[in-house]
Design a protein around this motif. Structure first.
Motif, PDB file in Angstrom:
ATOM      1  N   THR A  28     -23.665  84.132  29.185  1.00  0.00           N
ATOM      2  CA  THR A  28     -24.176  85.491  29.382  1.00  0.00           C
ATOM      3  C   THR A  28     -23.399  86.250  30.450  1.00  0.00           C
ATOM      4  O   THR A  28     -23.251  87.467  30.374  1.00  0.00           O
ATOM      5  CB  THR A  28     -25.662  85.469  29.765  1.00  0.00           C
ATOM      6  OG1 THR A  28     -25.839  84.638  30.932  1.00  0.00           O
ATOM      7  CG2 THR A  28     -26.503  84.922  28.629  1.00  0.00           C
ATOM      8  N   THR A  29     -22.903  85.524  31.454  1.00  0.00           N
ATOM      9  CA  THR A  29     -22.172  86.191  32.535  1.00  0.00           C
ATOM     10  C   THR A  29     -20.740  86.511  32.141  1.00  0.00           C
ATOM     11  O   THR A  29     -20.245  87.608  32.394  1.00  0.00           O
ATOM     12  CB  THR A  29     -22.178  85.323  33.807  1.00  0.00           C
ATOM     13  OG1 THR A  29     -23.521  85.082  34.203  1.00  0.00           O
ATOM     14  CG2 THR A  29     -21.412  86.018  34.944  1.00  0.00           C
ATOM     15  N   PHE A  30     -20.075  85.545  31.518  1.00  0.00           N
ATOM     16  CA  PHE A  30     -18.638  85.693  31.288  1.00  0.00           C
ATOM     17  C   PHE A  30     -18.241  86.004  29.848  1.00  0.00           C
ATOM     18  O   PHE A  30     -17.254  86.700  29.620  1.00  0.00           O
ATOM     19  CB  PHE A  30     -17.911  84.407  31.716  1.00  0.00           C
ATOM     20  CG  PHE A  30     -18.073  84.073  33.168  1.00  0.00           C
ATOM     21  CD1 PHE A  30     -17.397  84.786  34.145  1.00  0.00           C
ATOM     22  CD2 PHE A  30     -18.912  83.053  33.564  1.00  0.00           C
ATOM     23  CE1 PHE A  30     -17.549  84.481  35.480  1.00  0.00           C
ATOM     24  CE2 PHE A  30     -19.072  82.741  34.905  1.00  0.00           C
ATOM     25  CZ  PHE A  30     -18.395  83.460  35.867  1.00  0.00           C
ATOM     26  N   LEU A  31     -19.004  85.472  28.878  1.00  0.00           N
ATOM     27  CA  LEU A  31     -18.496  85.475  27.507  1.00  0.00           C
ATOM     28  C   LEU A  31     -19.273  86.342  26.522  1.00  0.00           C
ATOM     29  O   LEU A  31     -18.775  86.614  25.431  1.00  0.00           O
ATOM     30  CB  LEU A  31     -18.451  84.037  26.981  1.00  0.00           C
ATOM     31  CG  LEU A  31     -17.611  83.064  27.821  1.00  0.00           C
ATOM     32  CD1 LEU A  31     -17.711  81.658  27.246  1.00  0.00           C
ATOM     33  CD2 LEU A  31     -16.159  83.513  27.892  1.00  0.00           C
ATOM     34  N   SER A  32     -20.469  86.787  26.864  1.00  0.00           N
ATOM     35  CA  SER A  32     -21.231  87.602  25.915  1.00  0.00           C
ATOM     36  C   SER A  32     -20.753  89.057  25.964  1.00  0.00           C
ATOM     37  O   SER A  32     -20.261  89.535  26.987  1.00  0.00           O
ATOM     38  CB  SER A  32     -22.725  87.531  26.235  1.00  0.00           C
ATOM     39  OG  SER A  32     -22.982  88.103  27.507  1.00  0.00           O
ATOM     40  N   PRO A  33     -20.885  89.788  24.847  1.00  0.00           N
ATOM     41  CA  PRO A  33     -20.474  91.206  24.829  1.00  0.00           C
ATOM     42  C   PRO A  33     -21.209  92.003  25.898  1.00  0.00           C
ATOM     43  O   PRO A  33     -22.402  91.804  26.123  1.00  0.00           O
ATOM     44  CB  PRO A  33     -20.875  91.659  23.425  1.00  0.00           C
ATOM     45  CG  PRO A  33     -20.875  90.406  22.604  1.00  0.00           C
ATOM     46  CD  PRO A  33     -21.371  89.333  23.523  1.00  0.00           C
ATOM     47  N   ASN A  34     -20.491  92.915  26.546  1.00  0.00           N
ATOM     48  CA  ASN A  34     -21.122  93.686  27.631  1.00  0.00           C
ATOM     49  C   ASN A  34     -20.530  95.094  27.711  1.00  0.00           C
ATOM     50  O   ASN A  34     -20.075  95.538  28.765  1.00  0.00           O
ATOM     51  CB  ASN A  34     -20.948  92.968  28.972  1.00  0.00           C
ATOM     52  CG  ASN A  34     -21.733  93.650  30.098  1.00  0.00           C
ATOM     53  OD1 ASN A  34     -22.768  94.249  29.853  1.00  0.00           O
ATOM     54  ND2 ASN A  34     -21.233  93.567  31.327  1.00  0.00           N
ATOM     55  N   THR A  35     -20.503  95.782  26.588  1.00  0.00           N
ATOM     56  CA  THR A  35     -20.034  97.167  26.599  1.00  0.00           C
ATOM     57  C   THR A  35     -21.159  98.084  26.140  1.00  0.00           C
ATOM     58  O   THR A  35     -22.057  97.658  25.400  1.00  0.00           O
ATOM     59  CB  THR A  35     -18.806  97.358  25.686  1.00  0.00           C
ATOM     60  OG1 THR A  35     -19.117  96.918  24.351  1.00  0.00           O
ATOM     61  CG2 THR A  35     -17.616  96.560  26.206  1.00  0.00           C
ATOM     62  N   ASN A  36     -21.085  99.360  26.547  1.00  0.00           N
ATOM     63  CA  ASN A  36     -22.169 100.296  26.234  1.00  0.00           C
ATOM     64  C   ASN A  36     -21.697 101.530  25.483  1.00  0.00           C
ATOM     65  O   ASN A  36     -22.401 102.528  25.422  1.00  0.00           O
ATOM     66  CB  ASN A  36     -22.877 100.726  27.527  1.00  0.00           C
ATOM     67  CG  ASN A  36     -21.948 101.476  28.478  1.00  0.00           C
ATOM     68  OD1 ASN A  36     -20.800 101.760  28.122  1.00  0.00           O
ATOM     69  ND2 ASN A  36     -22.409 101.786  29.675  1.00  0.00           N
ATOM     70  N   PHE A  37     -20.493 101.476  24.912  1.00  0.00           N
ATOM     71  CA  PHE A  37     -19.957 102.658  24.225  1.00  0.00           C
ATOM     72  C   PHE A  37     -19.843 102.388  22.729  1.00  0.00           C
ATOM     73  O   PHE A  37     -19.758 101.237  22.290  1.00  0.00           O
ATOM     74  CB  PHE A  37     -18.594 103.046  24.805  1.00  0.00           C
ATOM     75  CG  PHE A  37     -17.608 101.919  24.911  1.00  0.00           C
ATOM     76  CD1 PHE A  37     -16.761 101.596  23.853  1.00  0.00           C
ATOM     77  CD2 PHE A  37     -17.523 101.164  26.075  1.00  0.00           C
ATOM     78  CE1 PHE A  37     -15.861 100.562  23.938  1.00  0.00           C
ATOM     79  CE2 PHE A  37     -16.615 100.121  26.179  1.00  0.00           C
ATOM     80  CZ  PHE A  37     -15.780  99.817  25.111  1.00  0.00           C
ATOM     81  N   GLU A  38     -19.830 103.469  21.934  1.00  0.00           N
ATOM     82  CA  GLU A  38     -19.814 103.350  20.477  1.00  0.00           C
ATOM     83  C   GLU A  38     -18.412 103.438  19.885  1.00  0.00           C
ATOM     84  O   GLU A  38     -18.171 102.948  18.782  1.00  0.00           O
ATOM     85  CB  GLU A  38     -20.696 104.438  19.847  1.00  0.00           C
ATOM     86  CG  GLU A  38     -22.168 104.296  20.174  1.00  0.00           C
ATOM     87  CD  GLU A  38     -22.744 102.964  19.687  1.00  0.00           C
ATOM     88  OE1 GLU A  38     -22.351 102.519  18.592  1.00  0.00           O
ATOM     89  OE2 GLU A  38     -23.555 102.372  20.414  1.00  0.00           O
ATOM     90  N   SER A  39     -17.482 104.063  20.610  1.00  0.00           N
ATOM     91  CA  SER A  39     -16.113 104.180  20.099  1.00  0.00           C
ATOM     92  C   SER A  39     -15.433 102.819  20.113  1.00  0.00           C
ATOM     93  O   SER A  39     -15.935 101.861  20.725  1.00  0.00           O
ATOM     94  CB  SER A  39     -15.315 105.166  20.956  1.00  0.00           C
ATOM     95  OG  SER A  39     -15.307 104.756  22.305  1.00  0.00           O
ATOM     96  N   GLU A  40     -14.293 102.717  19.438  1.00  0.00           N
ATOM     97  CA  GLU A  40     -13.603 101.430  19.359  1.00  0.00           C
ATOM     98  C   GLU A  40     -13.030 101.002  20.711  1.00  0.00           C
ATOM     99  O   GLU A  40     -12.921  99.818  20.996  1.00  0.00           O
ATOM    100  CB  GLU A  40     -12.485 101.492  18.307  1.00  0.00           C
ATOM    101  CG  GLU A  40     -12.985 101.560  16.881  1.00  0.00           C
ATOM    102  CD  GLU A  40     -13.889 100.383  16.526  1.00  0.00           C
ATOM    103  OE1 GLU A  40     -13.499  99.231  16.807  1.00  0.00           O
ATOM    104  OE2 GLU A  40     -14.989 100.627  15.987  1.00  0.00           O
ATOM    105  N   THR A  41     -12.633 101.979  21.534  1.00  0.00           N
ATOM    106  CA  THR A  41     -12.082 101.666  22.855  1.00  0.00           C
ATOM    107  C   THR A  41     -12.633 102.639  23.899  1.00  0.00           C
ATOM    108  O   THR A  41     -13.090 103.736  23.563  1.00  0.00           O
ATOM    109  CB  THR A  41     -10.540 101.758  22.875  1.00  0.00           C
ATOM    110  OG1 THR A  41     -10.132 103.070  22.463  1.00  0.00           O
ATOM    111  CG2 THR A  41      -9.920 100.708  21.973  1.00  0.00           C
ATOM    112  N   TYR A  42     -12.565 102.223  25.139  1.00  0.00           N
ATOM    113  CA  TYR A  42     -13.006 103.041  26.273  1.00  0.00           C
ATOM    114  C   TYR A  42     -11.834 103.131  27.244  1.00  0.00           C
ATOM    115  O   TYR A  42     -11.295 102.118  27.688  1.00  0.00           O
ATOM    116  CB  TYR A  42     -14.216 102.398  26.944  1.00  0.00           C
ATOM    117  CG  TYR A  42     -14.839 103.221  28.057  1.00  0.00           C
ATOM    118  CD1 TYR A  42     -15.901 104.078  27.801  1.00  0.00           C
ATOM    119  CD2 TYR A  42     -14.369 103.117  29.369  1.00  0.00           C
ATOM    120  CE1 TYR A  42     -16.489 104.827  28.818  1.00  0.00           C
ATOM    121  CE2 TYR A  42     -14.955 103.862  30.387  1.00  0.00           C
ATOM    122  CZ  TYR A  42     -16.009 104.712  30.105  1.00  0.00           C
ATOM    123  OH  TYR A  42     -16.584 105.446  31.112  1.00  0.00           O
TER     124      TYR A  42
END
Length: 346
Positions: A28-42
């Motif tokens: 959960t700290t290192f390997l789970s997804p952790n982004t909050n945007f909908e576009s392909e890149t930020y």
């Protein structure tokens, strides 16, 4: 014996639970997804002077769990070695992915410019695309040592920069960007093109200046070689260029206002006292009036061979011009243009 087995089994179970909890924590700290945007890149821009706290406030906007991201940054020692640049965080990235990107994923930007009337405008245009500010860029572009080595005056500085799309790092320095742009200038002005300019009795800088007038005179690329031919004919006969775009530039320069829109050149404008006014001064102006398209420069280097000395807007074929070999024919064409202007209240 059964008692000891139970104790051992209990210890093993506790150990397994601990390991499972630890693995879950790591995941959960290192390997789970952790982004909050909908576009392909930020897109993230980290300034050169940023410490970890400043950088974190910038890239943390891309994630859901800031604490976990911070823990990952510390564990991977990113907080001790912040990297400047432009970074693209992919949708669904883990904290580990994000920190790896910020450590080694500096992504180039596409730097573009065209239609810049002054070196100051070019500096401002580029400053909107890279980290150095316009004053730093202007200082680099007009550095006396640089200009002397290039063999041009301050007024000709713009001739060293050709409109194009360039790859550059966002956190480049002003001098590095200048040198990159100038290197393309040097590549363009190879032996063959210098020879073509010489055949027209022009230096590369003079060819650029004339091309800037051609560029402003007509947007029709298939007409530029003919327009260039007219101006070259006039230069060879020492006839003033009488180019309206230079008068417009002279007025803007005199007024100190390059944002004004001048739709029509009036007779009073022709009397403006300026080196850029080719109605009053023979030869080329001291510097370009815009960054010309490459095809405008090529038109000057390989002009249409003809006997035309005059041209005026063609009201029957908008965007193009009517050309004349004699002043008599030109006056007829010009009179037709003035009548059209009057009829249409232009």
């Amino acid at each position: 014996m059964n008692k000891y087995r139970k104790i051992i089994l209990g210890v093993v179970l506790v150990g397994l639970l601990f390991m499972a909890g630890f693995a879950y924590k790591v995941y959960t700290t290192f390997l789970s997804p952790n982004t909050n945007f909908e576009s392909e890149t930020y897109e993230v821009f980290i300034p050169s002077d940023a410490d970890y706290n400043k950088a974190f406030l910038i890239f943390a906007d891309a994630v859901e769990d800031r604490d976990a991201l911070h823990q990952t940054a510390v564990r991977k020692k990113y907080h001790e070695n912040v990297k400047a640049g432009r970074f693209l965080i992919k949708k669904g990235s883990s904290n580990n992915d994000i920190i790896n990107t910020l450590r080694s994923g500096n992504t180039p930007v596409k730097v573009r410019f065209n239609n810049q009337e002054r070196i100051e405008d070019l500096a401002g245009r580029l400053a909107a695309q890279v980290e150095p500010d316009s004053l730093s860029l202007l200082k680099a572009f007009t550095d006396s040592t640089f200009l002397n080595e290039a063999g041009v005056s301050r007024e000709e500085a713009l001739t060293l920069f050709l409109p194009n799309t360039y790859d550059s790092y966002w956190n480049t320095t002003a001098t590095s960007l200048r040198d990159k742009l100038y290197s393309y200038h040097q590549q363009y002005w190879n032996e063959n093109r210098r020879s073509l300019a010489s055949k027209q009795r022009l230096s590369p800088s003079q060819a650029y200046i004339l091309a800037s007038i051609v560029h402003k005179e007509t947007a029709m690329k298939d007409e530029r070689a003919r327009v260039a031919g007219v101006y070259l004919n006039r230069l060879k006969k020492n006839i003033k260029l009488d180019a309206d775009p230079t008068v417009i530039y002279a007025k803007k320069k005199k007024d100190g206002d390059f944002n004004q829109i001048i739709k029509q050149v009036l007779y009073k404008h022709l009397e403006i006292d300026s080196e850029y006014n080719t109605y009053k001064n023979a030869g080329l102006p001291p510097g370009p009036i815009v960054t010309p398209d490459i095809d405008a420069i090529n038109a000057v280097l390989q002009p249409e061979n003809h006997d035309y000395f005059y041209f005026v807007a063609d009201v029957q074929n908008f965007g193009y011009h009517k050309f004349a070999k004699t002043l008599t024919q030109h006056n007829i064409n010009a009179a037709a243009y003035r009548r059209w202007i009057k009829r249409n209240n232009k």
